[in-house]
Design an enzyme around this catalytic site. Structure first.
Site, PDB file in Angstrom:
ATOM      1  N   CYS A 132       0.329  -1.256   0.096  1.00 21.76           N
ATOM      2  CA  CYS A 132       0.024  -0.023  -0.374  1.00 21.76           C
ATOM      3  C   CYS A 132       0.358   1.121  -0.313  1.00 21.76           C
ATOM      4  O   CYS A 132       2.149   1.165  -0.407  1.00 21.76           O
ATOM      5  CB  CYS A 132      -1.159  -0.449   1.149  1.00 21.76           C
ATOM      6  SG  CYS A 132       0.073   0.138   3.045  1.00 21.76           S
ATOM      7  N   ALA A 133       0.419   2.222   0.311  1.00 25.17           N
ATOM      8  CA  ALA A 133       1.291   3.884   0.059  1.00 25.17           C
ATOM      9  C   ALA A 133       2.115   3.535   1.314  1.00 25.17           C
ATOM     10  O   ALA A 133       3.347   4.372   0.959  1.00 25.17           O
ATOM     11  CB  ALA A 133       0.446   4.713   1.445  1.00 25.17           C
TER      12      ALA A 133
END
Length: 453
Positions: A26-27
């Site tokens: 993810c980020a």
């Protein structure tokens, strides 16, 4: 950092290639589904260059690298393991993670997957509502002007068509045709039904359907009825598709799915879902309005612990229901206090620790929590030393008490920390609560202290 070398070192510490079922990112985090987590050397992973923490949650072993760094590590990591980075691979990873979850965590994750894609639309509408509130309060624009009326339409649109948005997203999550989910949502807000959005004394007409008196009342701004309806729709579609020949599937399956789900929705699911949603909101509102801040004290103190279980993902559905039925979302400011308190505790760790690696992690992780991203500071700093996590819980309780006592609400959901100022209905008291939560967590963490190697 040598990202190629870090990726190479990770694999044996994770138990080898055979122990890594799938992976994505993810980020901020590398998300891995591990066959046997007992083989993972968590302490050694946390000592690697660039690693800001590691934890197991939602059926995945997650390693925090931070924004920008995580994708640079994932690229050589996936290449060495031969992972496919297509969307099909991502879907397979999600399914693998689901199988590792308990049923309750799976349910919470399902609700999160439905509502997270909708959050930008609700945030945009919430910010527009805030802007309209300022225009009205300070008389910047005449409420009868074309500009004000246009912005008013813009701000309410997302909530009026919310069943369509939820229908599309829920059908996708349930494995059904998303556009049929949108159709079911559209049926529930059809112009032939009385729109209760913004009406307090709506009195609908009734029709006779198979001997039942059905109220011609729409479901604009509702959440639970459309979730139930689309879930039933997904079951109907899957079962019809099993018995319909492929040659006529495109004609028969959508027709039968829509007509059966529509009838079931009007006669049973809709009224039951409305009753259930109203019951939840009434109970929460009674607790919130009669305890004079105690609810904020309890919820603010416990929220970060709930985050550890992953159950907090299910709160989006409750918040959306509150947002559409009440004057504002009173739960989000409380969650925000718990989040920024984690940042306050992280700052205390930064100023007191003598561990160089911890100091490097604590400051950016604390700042990220002020922006609403709490995993780095929770798992990389506070939970690692335990007592800072308790200090953050104290700060969250104090801040939660204040925002609940002063009845701070928001016009949306999903944003906490500094970004929530854009949708807070009372920015001044939100700021005071922000300072109370951060300062209380900072002081409580210093007073509690912790042991370091």
């Amino acid at each position: 950092m040598n990202y190629q070398e870090i990726a190479k070192q990770l694999i044996p510490l994770l138990g080898g290639e055979d122990n890594i079922i799938s992976g994505t990112h993810c980020a901020t985090r590398l998300r891995l589904v591990i066959d046997d987590e007992a083989k993972v050397d968590k302490n050694a992973i946390e000592e690697l260059d660039g690693v800001k923490g590691a934890f197991s949650s939602s059926g995945q072993f997650q390693i925090i690298f931070g924004t920008g760094a995580v994708n640079k590590v994932y690229e050589p990591f996936a290449k060495q393991l031969g992972f496919n980075t297509t969307s099909q691979s991502s879907d397979a990873h999600k399914e693998a993670a689901k199988r590792k979850m308990n049923p309750f965590a799976r349910f919470a994750r399902m609700l999160s997957n439905i509502f997270v894609p909708i959050i930008p639309a609700i945030v945009a509408s919430g910010m527009l509502m805030g802007l309209l509130g300022l225009m009205k309060t300070y008389e910047w624009v005449d409420p009868s002007s074309g500009l004000y009326m246009t912005l008013d339409m813009f701000s309410s649109a997302a909530f009026i068509i919310l069943p369509i948005l939820i229908g599309f997203s829920a059908a996708k999550e349930f494995g059904a045709t998303p556009y049929l989910g949108a159709v079911i949502g559209g049926i529930m807000i059809h112009p032939g039904l009385l729109n209760p959005w913004g009406l307090t004394d709506a009195t609908p007409e009734y029709m006779d359907l198979f001997g039942l008196d059905i109220a011609l009342l729409g479901y604009q701004g509702t959440v639970i009825p459309v979730l139930l309806a689309v879930y039933i729709m997904s079951l109907v579609e899957k079962n019809v598709r099993k018995i319909v020949p492929n040659a006529i599937d495109l004609l028969i399956t959508p027709f039968v799915t829509v007509i059966l789900t529509g009838f079931i929705t009007f006669t049973a699911i809709g009224p039951l879902g409305r009753l259930l949603g109203d019951g939840i909101i009434t109970a929460l509102d009674a607790i919130y309005s009669t305890t004079h801040g105690i609810a904020g004290l309890i919820f603010g103190g416990l929220y970060s612990t709930i985050v550890l279980t992953g159950v907090h993902h299910s709160f989006h559905a409750i918040e959306a229901e509150i947002l559409t039925k009440m004057a504002g979302n009173y739960l989000l400011p409380i969650w925000a206090m718990a989040n920024v308190a984690q940042g306050g505790a992280g700052l205390a760790v930064f100023f007191r620790t003598k561990n160089k690696k911890t100091k490097e992690i604590a400051l950016p992780a604390a700042f990220s929590s002020f922006l609403g991203i709490t995993e780095p500071v929770i798992f990389g700093v506070n939970l690692k030393y335990r007592r800072p996590f308790i200090g953050a819980a104290i700060g969250g309780a104090m801040g939660g008490f204040y925002v609940a006592f002063t009845q701070v609400t928001s016009n949306g959901l999903g944003l906490t920390g500094i970004p929530m100022f854009a949708i807070a209905q009372d920015p001044l008291n939100y700021l005071i609560g922000f300072v109370i939560a951060t300062a209380s967590a900072f002081l409580a963490t210093l007073l509690l202290g912790w042991k370091e190697e």
